[in-house]
Design a protein around this motif. Structure first.
Motif, short mmCIF file in Angstrom:
data_model
loop_
_atom_site.label_atom_id
_atom_site.label_comp_id
_atom_site.label_asym_id
_atom_site.label_seq_id
_atom_site.Cartn_x
_atom_site.Cartn_y
_atom_site.Cartn_z
N TYR A 150 0.90 -0.98 0.10
CA TYR A 150 0.00 -0.02 -0.07
C TYR A 150 0.86 1.34 0.00
O TYR A 150 0.54 2.29 -0.70
N ASP A 151 1.93 1.10 0.89
CA ASP A 151 2.84 2.28 0.99
C ASP A 151 3.61 2.58 -0.53
O ASP A 151 3.98 3.67 -0.57
N LEU A 152 3.81 1.53 -1.22
CA LEU A 152 4.46 1.49 -2.55
C LEU A 152 3.58 1.92 -3.70
O LEU A 152 3.80 1.21 -4.81
N TYR A 153 2.38 2.48 -3.45
CA TYR A 153 1.52 2.87 -4.42
C TYR A 153 0.82 1.69 -4.91
O TYR A 153 0.09 2.22 -6.20
N LEU B 260 6.05 11.79 -8.45
CA LEU B 260 5.99 12.07 -6.97
C LEU B 260 6.41 13.42 -6.74
O LEU B 260 7.11 13.86 -5.51
N PRO C 97 -2.15 5.80 1.88
CA PRO C 97 -0.50 5.61 1.49
C PRO C 97 -0.28 5.58 0.33
O PRO C 97 0.79 6.12 -0.16
N ASN C 98 -1.25 4.83 -0.72
CA ASN C 98 -0.54 4.91 -1.99
C ASN C 98 -0.92 6.33 -2.89
O ASN C 98 -0.41 6.22 -4.03
N ARG D 287 0.15 9.13 -1.31
CA ARG D 287 1.20 10.26 -0.85
C ARG D 287 2.56 9.75 -1.12
O ARG D 287 2.94 8.68 -1.19
N PRO D 288 3.32 10.87 -1.57
CA PRO D 288 4.69 10.50 -1.86
C PRO D 288 5.62 10.43 -0.91
O PRO D 288 6.52 11.05 -0.58
N VAL D 289 5.23 9.45 0.13
CA VAL D 289 5.87 9.23 1.16
C VAL D 289 6.30 7.35 1.20
O VAL D 289 5.48 6.64 0.81
N ASN D 290 7.48 7.08 1.52
CA ASN D 290 7.58 5.73 1.68
C ASN D 290 8.32 5.44 2.89
O ASN D 290 8.81 6.37 3.62
N THR D 291 8.00 4.06 3.12
CA THR D 291 8.57 3.83 4.60
C THR D 291 9.53 2.78 4.58
O THR D 291 9.61 1.81 3.53
N GLY E 95 7.50 -0.39 -6.43
CA GLY E 95 6.91 0.93 -6.16
C GLY E 95 6.84 1.64 -7.58
O GLY E 95 5.97 2.37 -8.01
N ARG F 24 14.20 -0.17 -1.92
CA ARG F 24 12.82 -0.26 -2.34
C ARG F 24 12.10 1.19 -1.94
O ARG F 24 11.52 1.40 -2.94
N ALA F 25 12.48 1.81 -0.78
CA ALA F 25 11.79 2.76 -0.33
C ALA F 25 12.42 4.06 -1.10
O ALA F 25 11.41 4.86 -1.32
N PRO G 287 11.25 5.02 -5.66
CA PRO G 287 10.12 5.68 -6.34
C PRO G 287 10.60 7.35 -6.08
O PRO G 287 9.75 7.99 -6.76
N PRO H 210 10.62 9.24 -3.31
CA PRO H 210 9.54 10.04 -2.52
C PRO H 210 9.94 11.35 -2.09
O PRO H 210 11.20 11.76 -1.90
#
Lengths: 307, 359
Positions: free
Chosen positions: A211-214, B15, B104-105, B107-111, B131, B178-179, B182, B184
């Protein structure tokens, strides 16, 4: 490993040496069970299929392939053989119905298992219990209950008539639809439980990560949930396909025995038709079909694991 | 594309934040808005309040750390920034974009997750490209970018391994790649180093810092390790019991803790009545390394040595003052001749004593 637990520290060395000598024999009980209950009966059935059918049931010498011939060819009055596809049709129908049963079970079982796996542990336990409860009563009784519900004077038609939706009873019984319904009903738990077992282990953070990765909801399902559920889906498909192919309760009771399936055919050979060798031959051919499907499924999953 | 009413949009492929075109191009410069803005955010789970009225601004390109003990609400705040939870009350915005209830999908934020959360069924390269592919990047371009990212975290050669075939440190790097892949606007890191052993952790700390400088992305790190926070961050927010206690640069936090909790959680502190430290306030604090211990002689603050523990670069000396309080001193030298039970004089240099708010 549990077998090798020492009982006291003092005896440890001697005991472990003794045990090591026993190791080759520790598998014996399992081998015995497999031989007695699986390989043995199979061999008996195999030999029956190559024997001559007795007049009052049972089998007699000499060895013959008459039973297998009977599967494909009809013996005319003048002893010549002509090709007869009626048994092949039964096999085709059975495999088609069993295949459809698998597909429908996946469609129903996957969301059900996902729902179960995403509940709190307490609710999960109860739902698993709920899914397994039908196993506590005989499948025969449960299938017969569906006859009572679906027949013309049954609960379903009665209810529909009461609320005025219909005047004439709907023909709910004795069709491919009712057989399919019965098969799915009988074996759905075998699909739900393995998928549930696979999904239950899934770390929910993987869903969050996707979900976090779009990923959209659809992408989460297709790219994460489905691949992780796949081992369960494959196991469930095997568990549903095998008994569906051999089932005779649903086709007999809900199909009215008119749409013959392999299970009913085999059962008939050992009872009313008293042609044990032909029944055994049908069973052997059925096993060959199931094994082929299983080998194919296993190969496929292995190939994808290595890809 | 995700449109926010009257506030421009977020380009969901690159993003990028695209502000609404304003008629006066200078208007944007005259009204500088904070990058991440958290306004009066409260988060309740049932009857439990995880965050209470938190307001916080984080600047673009900053390495910001949320520091606090477990259960202080720092992870909850991070999850609100990621969008996994929404605030009960309050608002979160990024530049001019309202993030408060954006999924979450979008917003231009990754975790970077504490447990890494790598997809076990995908190889390293596909994990890193995940991503980008979801953002609509072509397969080839996504792979190319993933390869670059793996090079950046020094994992070239591991592209086709599965996640569980890697060591913890390597998994950590994959999670980072991975985070970051994209590109972010914000990277959130949830105790990313807690599962690594000490040596690996040190290495990753400097690598994280290097990555943050190289990419210019705003990093928000959650940790309970004060050393980690002090050594890596541009600014730190110390949290306890769902509240923000103090926000500032590492040196400010360490040198001028506002209250007892901050003084004791960030480094060690002797918290004493103000008058003993020459302060007007009821309470004050002094760091152990600032405490002076003299053998014998007369002084205003006598005490008895309880223990002397050599820990490497210094020795930690515990002293019970005659007034009852226990004081810790960290001595580089002069401790060799100290023995337990010995009577000493303790001095608290006034310039190193710090006033604490009540609490």
């Amino acid at each position: 490993m549990a077998l090798a637990e020492p009982f006291t520290a003092k005896d440890k060395v001697a005991a472990s040496a003794k045990r090591r000598n026993l190791i080759p024999f520790l598998g014996l009980p399992a081998v015995a069970v497999i031989v007695c209950f699986m390989v043995g009966p199979m061999l008996i059935a195999l030999s029956f299929s190559f024997l001559t059918a007795g007049v009052y049931g049972g089998v007699d010498l000499p060895f013959t392939i008459e039973a297998y011939r009977q599967f494909l060819f009809e013996r005319n009055l003048d002893d010549s053989l002509s090709f007869d596809n009626s048994y092949l049709v039964i096999y085709g129908r059975t495999i088609l119905l069993a295949g459809l049963t698998v597909v429908i079970s996946i469609v129903i079982g996957l969301p059900t298992a996902w729902y179960m796996a995403t509940r709190t542990p307490k609710v999960r336990e109860r739902l698993v219990l709920l899914v397994t409860i039908p196993f506590w009563t005989s499948l025969l009784v449960r299938t017969y209950c569906w006859v009572l519900i679906l027949r013309d004077q049954g609960l379903a038609n009665g209810l529909l008539r009461e609320i005025g939706l219909i005047t004439e009873p709907l023909p709910l019984l004795y069709s491919y639809g009712s057989i399919l319904f019965g098969l799915v009903y009988s074996f759905l738990p075998f699909m739900i439980l393995p998928i549930y077992a696979a999904l239950e282990k899934v770390d929910f953070r993987l869903i969050e990560a996707a979900y976090d990765l779009y990923a959209s909801r659809a992408a989460i399902f297709l790219k994460v949930v489905l691949p992780l559920a796949k081992p369960g889906v494959i196991a469930g498909s095997m568990l549903v396909f095998a008994p569906s192919v051999g089932s005779f309760l649903a086709p007999d009771l809900l199909g009215g025995g008119k749409k013959l399936m392999i299970g009913s055919l085999i059962q008939m050979q050992f009872t009313t038709s008293r042609n044990w060798s032909f029944g055994a031959a049908c069973a052997m051919l059925l096993m060959a079909v199931v094994l082929t499907v299983l080998v194919f499924a296993v190969r496929q999953s292995k190939k994808e694991r290595h890809a | 594309m995700c449109r926010v009413a009257g506030q421009g949009r977020i380009d969901m492929k690159n993003l990028q934040l695209i502000p609404a075109s304003s008629p006066d191009p200078t208007a944007d410069q005259t009204a500088p808005s904070d990058f991440i803005s958290i306004r009066n955010v409260t988060k309740r789970f049932g009857s439990v309040t995880a965050l209470e009225d938190v307001s916080l601004d984080i600047a673009e390109g900053e390495f910001f750390t949320l520091l606090g003990p477990s259960g202080c609400g720092k992870t909850t705040l991070l999850r609100l920034l990621a969008g996994f939870e929404y605030p009960s009350t309050g608002e979160i915005s990024l530049s001019d974009f309202d993030l408060t209830r954006m999924p979450p999908n979008k917003r231009p934020v990754n975790t970077v997750f504490q447990s890494y959360a790598l997809f076990p069924h995908l190889d390293v390269l596909t994990n890193v490209a995940f991503g980008l592919e979801r953002l609509g990047e072509g397969r080839k371009a996504a792979k190319q970018r993933a390869l670059e990212m793996l090079d950046m975290v020094q994992l070239t050669g591991f592209e086709y391994r599965l996640a569980n075939e890697l060591s913890g440190g390597q998994q950590q790097r994959v999670a980072l790649a991975r985070a970051l892949a994209p590109r972010p606007r914000i990277l959130l890191l949830d105790e990313p180093l807690s599962a690594l052993d000490l040596k690996l952790r040190r290495g990753m700390q400097s690598e994280l810092k290097r990555l943050q400088r190289a990419t210019g992305i705003t990093f928000v790190l959650v940790t309970h390790d004060q050393e980690e926070a002090l050594s890596m961050s541009d600014r730190i927010a110390v949290m306890s019991d769902g509240k923000l206690l103090q926000v500032g640069a590492p040196l400010d936090i360490y040198d001028a803790p506002r209250n007892r909790f901050v003084a004791e959680f960030v480094g060690e502190a002797n918290v004493l009545p103000g008058r003993m430290l020459g302060l007007a306030s009821p309470y004050g604090a002094i760091r152990p390394e600032r405490v002076i211990v003299r053998q014998g002689g007369a002084g205003s603050c006598p005490g008895r040595v309880l223990s002397v523990v050599f820990v490497g670069s210094v020795a930690e000396v515990e002293i019970q003052l005659n007034t009852g309080q226990e004081v810790k001193a960290r001595l580089v030298d002069g401790w060799q001749s100290l023995n337990a039970g010995e009577v000493v004089q303790v001095e608290f240099p006034h310039q190193h004593a710090r006033t604490l708010e009540d609490r």
